[in-house]
Design a protein around this motif. Sequence first.
Motif, mmCIF file in Angstrom:
data_model
loop_
_atom_site.group_PDB
_atom_site.id
_atom_site.type_symbol
_atom_site.label_atom_id
_atom_site.label_comp_id
_atom_site.label_asym_id
_atom_site.label_seq_id
_atom_site.Cartn_x
_atom_site.Cartn_y
_atom_site.Cartn_z
ATOM 1 N N HIS A 63 -16.745 -14.133 -25.312
ATOM 2 C CA HIS A 63 -17.658 -13.409 -25.550
ATOM 3 C C HIS A 63 -17.570 -12.187 -26.478
ATOM 4 O O HIS A 63 -18.196 -11.179 -26.176
ATOM 5 N N ASP A 64 -16.551 -12.142 -27.505
ATOM 6 C CA ASP A 64 -16.433 -10.799 -28.297
ATOM 7 C C ASP A 64 -17.242 -10.750 -29.335
ATOM 8 O O ASP A 64 -17.480 -9.529 -29.935
ATOM 9 N N GLY A 65 -18.400 -11.823 -29.471
ATOM 10 C CA GLY A 65 -19.444 -11.487 -30.512
ATOM 11 C C GLY A 65 -19.030 -11.579 -31.870
ATOM 12 O O GLY A 65 -19.941 -11.404 -32.740
ATOM 13 N N ASN A 109 -15.645 -22.843 -28.085
ATOM 14 C CA ASN A 109 -14.921 -21.489 -28.249
ATOM 15 C C ASN A 109 -14.581 -21.133 -29.529
ATOM 16 O O ASN A 109 -13.779 -20.408 -30.110
ATOM 17 N N ASP A 115 -18.716 -17.875 -27.770
ATOM 18 C CA ASP A 115 -19.514 -17.348 -26.783
ATOM 19 C C ASP A 115 -19.217 -17.986 -25.522
ATOM 20 O O ASP A 115 -19.921 -18.116 -24.597
ATOM 21 N N SER A 116 -17.916 -18.454 -25.518
ATOM 22 C CA SER A 116 -17.556 -19.308 -24.335
ATOM 23 C C SER A 116 -16.859 -18.172 -23.195
ATOM 24 O O SER A 116 -16.610 -17.047 -23.632
ATOM 25 N N ASP A 117 -16.280 -18.796 -22.177
ATOM 26 C CA ASP A 117 -15.611 -18.094 -21.125
ATOM 27 C C ASP A 117 -14.183 -18.087 -21.684
ATOM 28 O O ASP A 117 -13.236 -17.742 -20.739
#
Length: 275
Positions: A126-128, A161, A227-229
């Motif tokens: 999720h670092d964008g 990812n 946007d993944s974990d």
Amino acid sequence: MKNFSIVPTDDELASVPRDLRFYRVNNDAPTVLTGDQIDRFNRDGYVAPLPIYSDSEISGIRSYFDDLLARVTAAGGNSYSISSAHLKYGPVYDILKDPRIVDCVSDLLGENVIGWGSHFFCKMPHDGKSVAWHQDASYWPLSPSKAVTVWLAIDDADEENACMRFIAGSHHVGHLTYRPSDSAEHNVLNQTIDNPEQYGSVVYNPLPAGSASIHSDLLLHGSKANDSDRRRCALTLRYCSADVHAALDWNQKGVQVRGTDPSGHWSNLARPAES
């Protein structure tokens, strides 16, 4: 030594005469790659997947990177700032020279090969941040365009990812006009090529950890935001034929990884002691 983590400016690159056209690979007796893989590289601009490291080996490399990233971030860096790593870290130098990787590269570039670049691209969950469509050659003061990037997966990389994407065949178009990226793109780099689909089809490049892909420096590529974990880390390794000339002192970061350097242009740096 010069800070090679700084990307040359457009004015600096404009002052460097460069031959930016694709040089077709003519190799009827490859050592590691198959004839079909050579044909694919010529046609599509990349070859993948290439198994390099076993599960245990890549697990060791991942553990090393985890420790390195912790040290770098503690010193004020981030997950994208570990660039030209072979100039400072002995284990990365060793990966750059690993015969299993160099064998594949040599089948594409010939018997005399220089390794000159190493950069971790680590997308945290999720670092964008995305990597906009670009050509590697746009950033490099190298000529002629006989250079490739090896993208070594440290973590499993898939569409979820944000694995890398290619525009297959776009390396045949030549050097493309780009624009400066705007802040809304959250681009890790600083260049964007718009409407890439006009140059070919989008192909995703999922890779299991320990495997690699190799692509031409003229191939359009990029990746979406993660946007993944899950983390998605890769080590990009840059190679060129020894007859390539590097301006702006970039020859200082070259390492002779196969054959010879007849011109003596590249520095052939020794392994750094730091881990």
